[in-house]
Design a protein around this motif. Structure first.
Motif, PDB file in Angstrom:
ATOM      1  N   TYR A   1      39.737  42.953  39.456  1.00 21.91           N
ATOM      2  CA  TYR A   1      40.998  43.043  38.725  1.00 21.91           C
ATOM      3  C   TYR A   1      40.999  44.215  37.753  1.00 21.91           C
ATOM      4  CZ  TYR A   1      44.515  41.936  35.199  1.00 21.91           C
ATOM      5  OH  TYR A   1      45.554  42.019  34.315  1.00 21.91           O
ATOM      6  N   GLN A   2      39.873  44.466  37.106  1.00 22.22           N
ATOM      7  CA  GLN A   2      39.791  45.569  36.158  1.00 22.22           C
ATOM      8  C   GLN A   2      39.999  46.914  36.849  1.00 22.22           C
ATOM      9  OE1 GLN A   2      39.542  45.388  32.823  1.00 22.22           O
ATOM     10  NE2 GLN A   2      39.561  43.164  32.934  1.00 22.22           N
ATOM     11  N   GLN A   3      39.556  47.039  38.106  1.00 26.61           N
ATOM     12  CA  GLN A   3      39.732  48.298  38.820  1.00 26.61           C
ATOM     13  C   GLN A   3      41.187  48.589  39.129  1.00 26.61           C
ATOM     14  OE1 GLN A   3      37.365  50.537  39.347  1.00 26.61           O
ATOM     15  NE2 GLN A   3      35.896  49.199  38.310  1.00 26.61           N
ATOM     16  N   THR A   4      42.023  47.560  39.169  1.00 29.67           N
ATOM     17  CA  THR A   4      43.446  47.773  39.442  1.00 29.67           C
ATOM     18  C   THR A   4      44.219  48.231  38.207  1.00 29.67           C
ATOM     19  OG1 THR A   4      43.990  45.447  38.988  1.00 29.67           O
ATOM     20  CG2 THR A   4      43.367  46.023  41.249  1.00 29.67           C
ATOM     21  N   LEU A   5      43.612  48.116  37.028  1.00 28.54           N
ATOM     22  CA  LEU A   5      44.281  48.493  35.785  1.00 28.54           C
ATOM     23  C   LEU A   5      44.066  49.968  35.479  1.00 28.54           C
ATOM     24  CD1 LEU A   5      43.253  45.440  33.550  1.00 28.54           C
ATOM     25  CD2 LEU A   5      45.385  45.742  34.823  1.00 28.54           C
ATOM     26  N   GLU A   6      44.927  50.494  34.621  1.00 26.32           N
ATOM     27  CA  GLU A   6      44.728  51.840  34.112  1.00 26.32           C
ATOM     28  C   GLU A   6      43.480  51.862  33.224  1.00 26.32           C
ATOM     29  OE1 GLU A   6      46.315  54.556  34.884  1.00 26.32           O
ATOM     30  OE2 GLU A   6      47.702  53.511  36.218  1.00 26.32           O
ATOM     31  N   PRO A   7      42.787  52.989  33.162  1.00 24.65           N
ATOM     32  CA  PRO A   7      41.542  53.018  32.361  1.00 24.65           C
ATOM     33  C   PRO A   7      41.727  52.581  30.926  1.00 24.65           C
ATOM     34  CG  PRO A   7      41.694  54.971  33.745  1.00 24.65           C
ATOM     35  CD  PRO A   7      43.005  54.240  33.889  1.00 24.65           C
TER      36      PRO A   7
END
Length: 222
Positions: free
Chosen positions: A92-98
């Motif tokens: 899920y974190q990889q789908t978010l903006e940095p």
């Protein structure tokens, strides 16, 4: 409770729904899973304990992995795979903006539930879980720094900024014939002349010879 309803259709003589509690509390889940584990043991279901624990504590991808395991065990058919469960929110974190990704504190909050701390009260075990989460978070941040150095204002070191060109695979160094000085060859004369240039692959190396001045000796101390 939903898992018990699924098993009821296959083992109606063993599963009685009035023995299960329909609730969300950790005590209710533990009571239900105690009965389900007995059913798994009787029928030799190979359900990993980590998937059961992950489902109890609402870990990421744990419920999907559990349903896939039950589907394969009960129907003898391969389910649609979604990859190996990680039991954390890394996907899920990889789908978010940095800028919107979790920091260290948020990573601990997302990946360790209150029910885990309530069931497992051993301090050392909980510390090891927290340390593993922090270690994974540090690795993710290090990878982000390598992928986006400009975002973190990282300046390259002089060694990293230097252009390195290695000799090509077909490069062979040719020997240089030393001058014949009556059987004596000086070390600096056994090499190429000072202005000679040697080509190695795509790079050009210039060899320079520097003649050092003799050491000064004070006449008064001679």
């Amino acid at each position: 409770y939903l898992v018990a309803e699924i098993l009821y259709w296959y083992f109606s003589s063993e599963i009685t729904m009035h023995s299960f509690y329909n609730g969300k509390s950790i005590e209710t889940k533990l009571k239900n899973w105690h009965l389900l584990k007995e059913c798994f043991k009787r029928h030799e279901f190979n359900i990993p304990e980590e998937i059961i624990e992950g489902t109890i504590h609402c870990k990421e991808d744990a419920a999907v992995a559990l349903v896939n395991q039950l589907y394969e065990t009960l129907t003898r058919r391969s389910p649609q795979t979604f990859g190996k469960p990680t039991f954390d929110d890394s996907r899920y974190q990889q789908t978010l903006e940095p800028i919107a990704r979790s920091n260290a504190v948020k990573a601990l909050k997302n990946n360790i539930s209150v029910t885990e701390l309530k069931v497992q009260q051993d301090i050392l075990t909980n510390q090891q879980k927290a340390q593993a989460i922090l270690h994974q978070h540090v690795e993710n941040r290090a990878n982000e720094r390598l992928e986006q150095p400009g975002r973190f204002s990282i300046k390259m070191s002089p060694g990293q900024r230097c252009l390195r060109k290695h000799p090509g695979p077909n490069y062979q160094e040719e020997p240089v014939a030393a001058a014949d000085l009556g059987g004596f060859v000086r070390a600096d004369e056994s090499r190429a002349p000072a202005a000679a240039q040697e080509v190695r692959g795509d790079s050009m190396i210039r060899e320079l010879h520097v003649r050092q001045q003799p050491k000064y000796v004070n006449p008064a101390n001679a």
